[in-house]
Design a protein around this motif. Structure first.
Motif, PDB file in Angstrom:
ATOM      1  N   ALA A  30       0.853  -1.050  -0.063  1.00 44.46           N
ATOM      2  CA  ALA A  30      -0.018  -0.393   0.266  1.00 44.46           C
ATOM      3  C   ALA A  30       1.014   1.246  -0.319  1.00 44.46           C
ATOM      4  CB  ALA A  30      -0.972  -0.416   1.443  1.00 44.46           C
ATOM      5  N   PHE A  31       0.241   2.205  -0.383  1.00 40.92           N
ATOM      6  CA  PHE A  31       1.524   3.404  -1.238  1.00 40.92           C
ATOM      7  C   PHE A  31       2.870   3.592  -1.430  1.00 40.92           C
ATOM      8  CE2 PHE A  31      -1.721   3.911   2.759  1.00 40.92           C
ATOM      9  CZ  PHE A  31      -2.983   3.941   2.702  1.00 40.92           C
ATOM     10  N   VAL A  32       2.979   2.002  -2.056  1.00 39.23           N
ATOM     11  CA  VAL A  32       4.225   1.808  -2.611  1.00 39.23           C
ATOM     12  C   VAL A  32       4.306   1.385  -4.626  1.00 39.23           C
ATOM     13  CG1 VAL A  32       6.025   0.752  -2.396  1.00 39.23           C
ATOM     14  CG2 VAL A  32       5.198   1.464  -0.281  1.00 39.23           C
ATOM     15  N   PRO A  33       4.873   2.613  -5.393  1.00 38.42           N
ATOM     16  CA  PRO A  33       4.728   2.209  -6.470  1.00 38.42           C
ATOM     17  C   PRO A  33       5.701   0.886  -6.442  1.00 38.42           C
ATOM     18  CG  PRO A  33       5.734   4.518  -6.078  1.00 38.42           C
ATOM     19  CD  PRO A  33       5.450   3.593  -5.276  1.00 38.42           C
ATOM     20  N   TYR A  34       5.083   0.273  -7.652  1.00 35.84           N
ATOM     21  CA  TYR A  34       5.757  -1.343  -7.789  1.00 35.84           C
ATOM     22  C   TYR A  34       6.676  -1.144  -8.064  1.00 35.84           C
ATOM     23  CZ  TYR A  34       6.853  -5.585 -10.976  1.00 35.84           C
ATOM     24  OH  TYR A  34       7.510  -6.952 -11.396  1.00 35.84           O
ATOM     25  N   THR A  35       7.625  -2.505  -7.240  1.00 38.08           N
ATOM     26  CA  THR A  35       9.531  -2.087  -7.439  1.00 38.08           C
ATOM     27  C   THR A  35       9.881  -1.550  -6.495  1.00 38.08           C
ATOM     28  OG1 THR A  35      10.107  -1.022  -9.366  1.00 38.08           O
ATOM     29  CG2 THR A  35       9.054  -3.048  -9.642  1.00 38.08           C
ATOM     30  N   THR A  36       9.034  -0.645  -5.919  1.00 38.37           N
ATOM     31  CA  THR A  36       9.734   0.267  -4.465  1.00 38.37           C
ATOM     32  C   THR A  36       9.260   0.121  -3.250  1.00 38.37           C
ATOM     33  OG1 THR A  36       9.497   2.084  -6.765  1.00 38.37           O
ATOM     34  CG2 THR A  36       9.713   2.631  -3.954  1.00 38.37           C
ATOM     35  N   TYR A  37       9.966   0.099  -2.407  1.00 36.49           N
ATOM     36  CA  TYR A  37       9.682  -1.324  -1.056  1.00 36.49           C
ATOM     37  C   TYR A  37      10.027  -0.120  -0.109  1.00 36.49           C
ATOM     38  CZ  TYR A  37       7.552  -4.963  -3.788  1.00 36.49           C
ATOM     39  OH  TYR A  37       7.206  -5.815  -4.519  1.00 36.49           O
ATOM     40  N   THR A  38       9.979   0.022   1.090  1.00 34.04           N
ATOM     41  CA  THR A  38       9.356   0.413   2.250  1.00 34.04           C
ATOM     42  C   THR A  38      11.282   2.054   2.747  1.00 34.04           C
ATOM     43  OG1 THR A  38      10.800  -0.931   3.647  1.00 34.04           O
ATOM     44  CG2 THR A  38       8.596  -2.029   3.371  1.00 34.04           C
ATOM     45  N   LYS A  39      11.449   2.677   1.068  1.00 32.92           N
ATOM     46  CA  LYS A  39      12.037   3.571   2.287  1.00 32.92           C
ATOM     47  C   LYS A  39      11.489   4.570   1.599  1.00 32.92           C
ATOM     48  CE  LYS A  39      16.919   1.883   1.108  1.00 32.92           C
ATOM     49  NZ  LYS A  39      17.783   2.322  -0.196  1.00 32.92           N
ATOM     50  N   LEU A  40      11.676   5.271   2.995  1.00 33.21           N
ATOM     51  CA  LEU A  40      10.560   6.688   3.053  1.00 33.21           C
ATOM     52  C   LEU A  40      10.366   7.358   2.426  1.00 33.21           C
ATOM     53  CD1 LEU A  40       8.833   7.811   4.599  1.00 33.21           C
ATOM     54  CD2 LEU A  40      10.276   9.509   5.730  1.00 33.21           C
ATOM     55  N   ASP A  41      11.333   7.959   1.623  1.00 29.28           N
ATOM     56  CA  ASP A  41      12.009   8.873   0.649  1.00 29.28           C
ATOM     57  C   ASP A  41      11.164   8.652  -1.188  1.00 29.28           C
ATOM     58  OD1 ASP A  41      14.077   7.213   0.021  1.00 29.28           O
ATOM     59  OD2 ASP A  41      15.659   8.698  -0.779  1.00 29.28           O
ATOM     60  N   ARG A  42      11.130   6.901  -1.099  1.00 29.40           N
ATOM     61  CA  ARG A  42      10.435   5.772  -2.035  1.00 29.40           C
ATOM     62  C   ARG A  42       8.785   5.788  -1.651  1.00 29.40           C
ATOM     63  NH1 ARG A  42      14.265   3.612  -5.393  1.00 29.40           N
ATOM     64  NH2 ARG A  42      13.104   3.487  -6.976  1.00 29.40           N
ATOM     65  N   THR A  43       8.422   5.990  -1.203  1.00 32.83           N
ATOM     66  CA  THR A  43       7.072   6.188  -0.416  1.00 32.83           C
ATOM     67  C   THR A  43       6.058   7.318  -1.564  1.00 32.83           C
ATOM     68  OG1 THR A  43       6.924   6.867   0.703  1.00 32.83           O
ATOM     69  CG2 THR A  43       6.939   4.775   1.338  1.00 32.83           C
ATOM     70  N   ASP A  44       4.820   6.362  -2.372  1.00 36.16           N
ATOM     71  CA  ASP A  44       4.048   8.091  -3.014  1.00 36.16           C
ATOM     72  C   ASP A  44       2.604   7.781  -2.191  1.00 36.16           C
ATOM     73  OD1 ASP A  44       2.409   8.764  -5.027  1.00 36.16           O
ATOM     74  OD2 ASP A  44       3.489   8.135  -6.467  1.00 36.16           O
ATOM     75  N   PRO A  45       1.581   8.408  -1.913  1.00 32.24           N
ATOM     76  CA  PRO A  45       0.432   8.213  -1.148  1.00 32.24           C
ATOM     77  C   PRO A  45      -0.091   8.191  -2.347  1.00 32.24           C
ATOM     78  CG  PRO A  45       1.073  10.550  -0.800  1.00 32.24           C
ATOM     79  CD  PRO A  45       2.688   9.922  -0.919  1.00 32.24           C
ATOM     80  N   THR A  46       0.148   8.572  -3.603  1.00 35.55           N
ATOM     81  CA  THR A  46      -1.352   8.637  -4.865  1.00 35.55           C
ATOM     82  C   THR A  46      -0.881   6.764  -5.544  1.00 35.55           C
ATOM     83  OG1 THR A  46       0.220   9.497  -6.746  1.00 35.55           O
ATOM     84  CG2 THR A  46      -0.480  10.968  -4.885  1.00 35.55           C
ATOM     85  N   ALA A  47       0.133   6.423  -5.119  1.00 38.39           N
ATOM     86  CA  ALA A  47       0.915   5.101  -5.836  1.00 38.39           C
ATOM     87  C   ALA A  47      -0.494   4.264  -6.350  1.00 38.39           C
ATOM     88  CB  ALA A  47       1.575   4.698  -5.037  1.00 38.39           C
ATOM     89  N   ASN A  48      -1.220   3.854  -5.392  1.00 33.72           N
ATOM     90  CA  ASN A  48      -2.225   3.074  -5.422  1.00 33.72           C
ATOM     91  C   ASN A  48      -3.730   3.385  -5.120  1.00 33.72           C
ATOM     92  OD1 ASN A  48      -0.790   1.706  -2.708  1.00 33.72           O
ATOM     93  ND2 ASN A  48       0.086   0.635  -4.134  1.00 33.72           N
ATOM     94  N   THR A  49      -4.193   4.950  -4.720  1.00 34.88           N
ATOM     95  CA  THR A  49      -5.271   5.211  -3.851  1.00 34.88           C
ATOM     96  C   THR A  49      -5.922   5.453  -5.325  1.00 34.88           C
ATOM     97  OG1 THR A  49      -3.979   6.005  -2.314  1.00 34.88           O
ATOM     98  CG2 THR A  49      -6.345   6.927  -1.953  1.00 34.88           C
ATOM     99  N   ASP A  50      -7.052   5.484  -4.913  1.00 36.12           N
ATOM    100  CA  ASP A  50      -8.073   5.350  -6.155  1.00 36.12           C
ATOM    101  C   ASP A  50      -8.329   7.163  -5.872  1.00 36.12           C
ATOM    102  OD1 ASP A  50      -7.109   3.809  -7.752  1.00 36.12           O
ATOM    103  OD2 ASP A  50      -8.219   2.426  -6.807  1.00 36.12           O
ATOM    104  N   ILE A  51      -8.928   7.736  -5.046  1.00 40.77           N
ATOM    105  CA  ILE A  51      -9.943   8.297  -4.902  1.00 40.77           C
ATOM    106  C   ILE A  51      -9.009   9.823  -3.545  1.00 40.77           C
ATOM    107  CG2 ILE A  51     -12.058   7.521  -5.724  1.00 40.77           C
ATOM    108  CD1 ILE A  51     -12.903   7.578  -2.322  1.00 40.77           C
ATOM    109  N   THR A  52      -9.639  10.376  -3.737  1.00 43.43           N
ATOM    110  CA  THR A  52      -9.067  11.362  -2.759  1.00 43.43           C
ATOM    111  C   THR A  52      -9.518  11.256  -1.325  1.00 43.43           C
ATOM    112  OG1 THR A  52     -10.850  13.408  -4.180  1.00 43.43           O
ATOM    113  CG2 THR A  52      -9.113  13.360  -4.697  1.00 43.43           C
ATOM    114  N   THR A  53      -8.603  12.532  -0.355  1.00 44.07           N
ATOM    115  CA  THR A  53      -9.117  12.082   0.850  1.00 44.07           C
ATOM    116  C   THR A  53     -10.486  13.564   1.517  1.00 44.07           C
ATOM    117  OG1 THR A  53      -7.908  13.504   1.728  1.00 44.07           O
ATOM    118  CG2 THR A  53      -7.680  10.784   1.437  1.00 44.07           C
TER     119      THR A  53
END
Length: 569
Positions: A250-273
């Motif tokens: 969750a919140f991680v692009p494909y092939t990218t894992y848990t390093k803080l600077d590689r996460t993306d809250p938009t990567a697999n979130t489909d609607i706005t908060t």
């Protein structure tokens, strides 16, 4: 005028035209492709294959409410059609002997507290609502407090808690106790007097549930902020399968894992908060902030600068070095946060709680800080510094702040919810809640804020008699039965608490269908889940023939199960 007052339709048109949503839904039904089926038209059981009918019939033995929660929590689409949604027979869990999971549609995991406190804005006492209330209802209720037109999704405002004709508060703080569901609170009755007092002085909403299964941190936090369920917002669990078939987090692009600077809250979130929409609606005049123990809580606040036209909301996120930092691609964090006193004094007190300063807590070494009673007070200090120095609640534009009190969940995984350690962290969170209320009274003003307190899920007690489902043994048994192709692939790519991720190519190579796997697993027993060379645990004597699962549903049949035996609306 900015965007405020334009209304949902105009706001939607403006955001789509300007690219604000990056293709994500804003106030519209999801545009995700509906599931495609190789065996039947959707929702027409008489056209199901024989094996599919058996799967649907078996799943329909679950209570209708469970069926609905599983359906809400499943992300539809062809990529996930062969994956298996599994519902262990409660209180069985997928995991180790000591580390229980907490994912399921069962009441003991679903039932959560929900309290609104604000003497000027909300009513006092127990509130009973004549409909189902879920954590997704927090977003539209917060929007009502803000006098903001929140788009219709899977939720409704809990108007029963609101005082009529109240002004807008200057600040709304939403605090979520991770793993603080009612079965944990009931286990430790008497250890949370501050929360009990808040329930009496505020609006204590009765009968609230998380609303979807898996009842797991990233999914339920995103329910709370989007007013929607995972089948619409896309965050189903920690591990997910993307629309292109890849497995990621969750919140991680494909092939990218848990390093803080590689996460993306938009990567697999489909609607706005709510935070995303409200921030845009105020032309970024509103302040939006968060203190989070990690990446899995991204869904509770906003996507920050990941939404075109939005600014970098304030986010303090605990990193692997046990320091609060942020992801500067999407969020901001002032440098002075590093000067806020850390948890050292509280950790020292935890160490000394047994009468000795020996590096031990009870009879084991000190765990990570977020699994101790020291964490909640530290989170409070960070939150208070940000609210004070960034000016949250200082003007007539209401601001939003979110915090996750992590320790009950982390401690529950390490020692279980029935341990003395759990009771101590529940007490520490209770103290932090009381401290935060008093701080807000002094620094924001007793009549200027609303404090919302809830939780994401309960926990599974070790003394409930559940079987720890061993995923390695299960996978080996499934391959031994169905995988006759000589290659280096197995039928199961990965497992989670409620999903078996199936290798579609390997299934095709073996000439089988996912319904065959599902029906075999529905007959899978406790005895079969023990390694051949291991002795059967004596505590489970006589239970060798008990089946492990209540339901196993291929993703392409989840909608059909819901249509056949979900609640009738």
């Amino acid at each position: 005028m900015g965007i405020r007052g334009l209304g949902v339709v105009a706001l939607t048109a403006l955001m789509v035209a300007s690219g604000c949503t990056k293709g994500r839904e804003v106030g519209r039904p999801s545009t995700r492709p509906t599931p495609t089926h190789t065996t039947m038209p959707q929702g027409d059981p008489k056209h199901l294959s024989q094996d599919a009918r058996r799967v649907v019939s078996a799943a329909c033995k679950m209570p209708a409410a469970w069926v609905e929660r599983v359906w809400r929590g499943w992300d539809p689409g062809p990529a996930r059609g062969y994956d298996l949604s599994v519902v262990p027979h409660p209180p069985n869990w997928m995991g180790s002997v000591t580390d229980t999971s907490h994912s399921g549609p069962y009441p003991f995991l679903q039932q959560i507290p929900l309290v609104f406190y604000g003497p000027r804005y909300v009513v006092t006492g127990d509130v009973k609502v004549r409909r189902e209330v879920t954590i997704a209802d927090v977003a539209p209720t917060t929007a009502e407090l803000l006098d903001f037109d929140f788009p219709p999704r899977d939720s409704r405002p809990i108007t029963e808690v609101l005082k009529p004709n109240a002004p807008r508060p200057k600040l709304i703080v939403t605090a979520l106790i991770d793993g603080g569901g009612w079965n944990v609170l009931d286990r430790w009755t008497g250890r949370w007097p501050e929360i009990a007092s808040l329930m009496k002085r505020g609006a204590n909403v009765k009968g609230v549930i998380a609303g979807s299964s898996p009842s797991i941190t990233p999914a339920i936090h995103t329910n709370m902020s989007t007013g929607a369920f995972p089948r619409r917002h896309g965050i189903t669990a920690i591990k997910i399968r993307t629309d292109n078939g890849h497995l990621t987090d969750a919140f991680v692009p494909y092939t990218t894992y848990t390093k803080l600077d590689r996460t993306d809250p938009t990567a697999n979130t489909d609607i706005t908060t709510l935070g995303d929409l409200y921030d845009l609606e105020t032309n970024n005049d509103a302040l939006v902030g968060m203190v989070s123990p990690g990446l899995l809580q991204f869904g509770m606040m906003s996507m920050g600068a990941g939404i075109d036209g939005a600014d970098q909301d304030v986010a303090a996120i605990l990193n692997d070095e046990e320091q609060f930092s942020t992801n500067p691609r999407f969020y901001s964090l002032p440098d002075y946060v590093s000067d806020v006193p850390g948890p050292e004094s509280e950790l020292d007190a935890v160490d000394r709680s047994d009468g000795r300063l020996d590096g031990l807590w009870h009879d084991h070494s000190m765990p990570p800080v977020d699994a101790t009673p020291a964490f909640a007070p530290w989170e409070n200090r960070i939150m208070q510094a940000l609210i004070d120095r960034e000016g949250f609640g200082d003007d007539d534009t209401p601001d939003l702040f979110y915090v996750n009190y992590k320790a009950p969940d982390k401690t529950g995984h390490a020692y279980n919810m029935i341990s003395d350690e759990e009771g101590e962290v529940v007490s520490s969170v209770d103290g932090a809640v009381g401290d935060m209320i008093r701080w807000l009274d002094r620094n924001v003003g007793r009549r200027n804020y609303v404090f919302i307190l809830t939780a994401d899920h309960g926990q599974t007690p070790l003394d409930g008699g559940g079987w720890p489902i061993r995923p390695t043994e299960l996978t080996e048994d499934l391959n031994a039965r169905f995988d006759s192709v000589s290659d280096d692939r197995g039928l199961v790519q990965d497992t989670s608490a409620t999903t078996l991720f199936i290798d579609r190519k390997e299934v095709h190579a073996n000439g089988i269908e996912p319904e065959e796997l599902a029906m075999w697993l529905m007959r899978y027993t406790i005895g079969a889940n023990v390694d051949e060379g291991d002795a059967f645990p004596p505590d489970y004597g006589g239970r060798e023939d008990e089946v492990i699962y209540d339901a196993v549903i291929p993703g392409r049949l989840v909608d059909d199960v819901y249509e056949e035996c979900g609640p009738r609306h």
